[in-house]
Scaffold this motif. Structure first.
Motif: not given
Length: 246
Positions: A75-76, A79, A242, A245
Motif C-alpha cells: 500500500d505504501s 502511494r 490497487r 493488493l
C-alpha cells in the motif's frame, strides 16, 4: 519479528517433547549424538553435493527471513508511485530525477533512472522483466536447498535406523551393547522425519512465499512506472496498482 514462525517452531517442539513426557518417556532419550550426526551430516552432504555454492550460501543467509521477514508494504508503494505520477504530470519526467537519486531500493532506482533518461516504455518493461526474472531464478534456487534437505532427511534417517539395527545384529551375544544400537535406530528415524517436516520443508515453503511477495511488489512497481512513462492519468495508475493488493 515474525511471531507466527516463532510460535509455530516452539509449538512443534513443545508438542513432541510434551508427548514424550505424557507417555512416561524421558526427554534425554530423544538426545542421541550418533543419530544426529548421521541424519544432519548426511543431509548436509547430500544438499552440498547437488547445490552450487552461491545458491547454498544464499539459502543459508535467507534463513533469517523466517524470524525477521522482509517488510513488503504494498500500500505504501502504491502511494509512492501515485505521488511520482503526479510529480511527472506537473513537471515532466525530469522532475523524477530527485526521487531517483534518493531512492534506496536498487531495483526501483534503476527503473526510475531509465524513466528519467527518456527510455521507451517497452525498453523499461524489458529491462525490469529481465531483472525480476533474474531475482526469481536466483532466490528460488537458494530456497530449494531447504526443500532438498526435507527430501533427503527422512531417507537418511532410515539409513541411520538400518545402521543401528546392523549394530544390534552384530552384538546379539552382548546384551549390554544392544541398547545403543536400538536407540540409534529409532532416534535416527525421528530426527530424519522430524527435521524434514518440522523444519526443512516449512522453511522452504515460507521462503518461497516471501520471494513470491517480493516478485509481486516488483511487478507492481514495473506496471506503475510504465504507466508513468506512457503518460497515464495518476488516478488510472492508482486503480491499476490497487489490483495487486486484492
Amino acid at each position: 519479528m515474525d511471531r507466527l514462525s516463532l510460535i509455530g517452531l516452539l509449538l512443534s517442539i513443545a508438542a513432541i517433547i510434551g508427548g514424550q513426557i505424557l507417555e512416561g518417556g524421558k526427554v534425554t532419550s530423544l538426545i542421541q549424538g550418533t543419530a544426529f550426526l548421521i541424519v544432519i551430516g548426511g543431509t548436509l552432504g547430500a544438499v552440498l553435493l547437488q547445490s552450487q555454492l552461491a545458491s547454498f550460501v544464499m539459502g543459508v543467509r535467507m534463513l533469517k527471513w523466517i524470524l525477521v521477514s522482509p517488510q513488503i508494504e504494498m500500500d505504501s508503494w502504491v502511494r509512492t508511485i501515485v505521488h511520482w505520477s503526479n510529480t511527472a504530470r506537473r513537471g515532466g519526467l525530469l522532475a523524477l530525477e530527485t526521487p531517483a537519486m534518493a531512492e534506496k531500493d536498487p531495483f526501483v532506482k534503476r527503473a526510475l533512472q531509465l524513466l528519467v533518461d527518456g527510455a521507451e516504455p517497452e525498453a523499461i518493461r524489458h529491462a525490469m522483466e529481465l531483472e525480476i526474472g533474474s531475482y526469481e531464478d536466483k532466490h528460488r534456487a537458494a530456497a530449494r536447498i531447504w526443500d532438498s534437505a526435507g527430501g533427503y532427511a527422512p531417507t537418511i534417517g532410515i539409513l541411520g535406523a538400518v545402521m543401528g539395527l546392523i549394530h544390534v545384529m552384530e552384538n546379539l551375544t552382548e546384551p549390554s551393547k544392544l541398547g545403543s544400537g536400538i536407540a540409534v535406530a529409532f532416534v535416527a528415524t525421528i530426527y530424519g522425519v522430524g527435521s524434514a517436516n518440522l523444519l526443512f520443508l516449512p522453511i522452504g515453503n515460507k521462503l518461497k512465499q516471501l520471494i513470491a511477495a517480493e516478485i509481486r511488489r516488483r511487478d507492481m512497481v514495473m506496471e506503475g512506472l510504465i504507466g508513468i512513462a506512457q503518460g497515464e492519468n495518476p488516478r488510472i495508475i492508482e486503480n491499476k496498482l490497487r489490483g495487486f493488493l486484492a
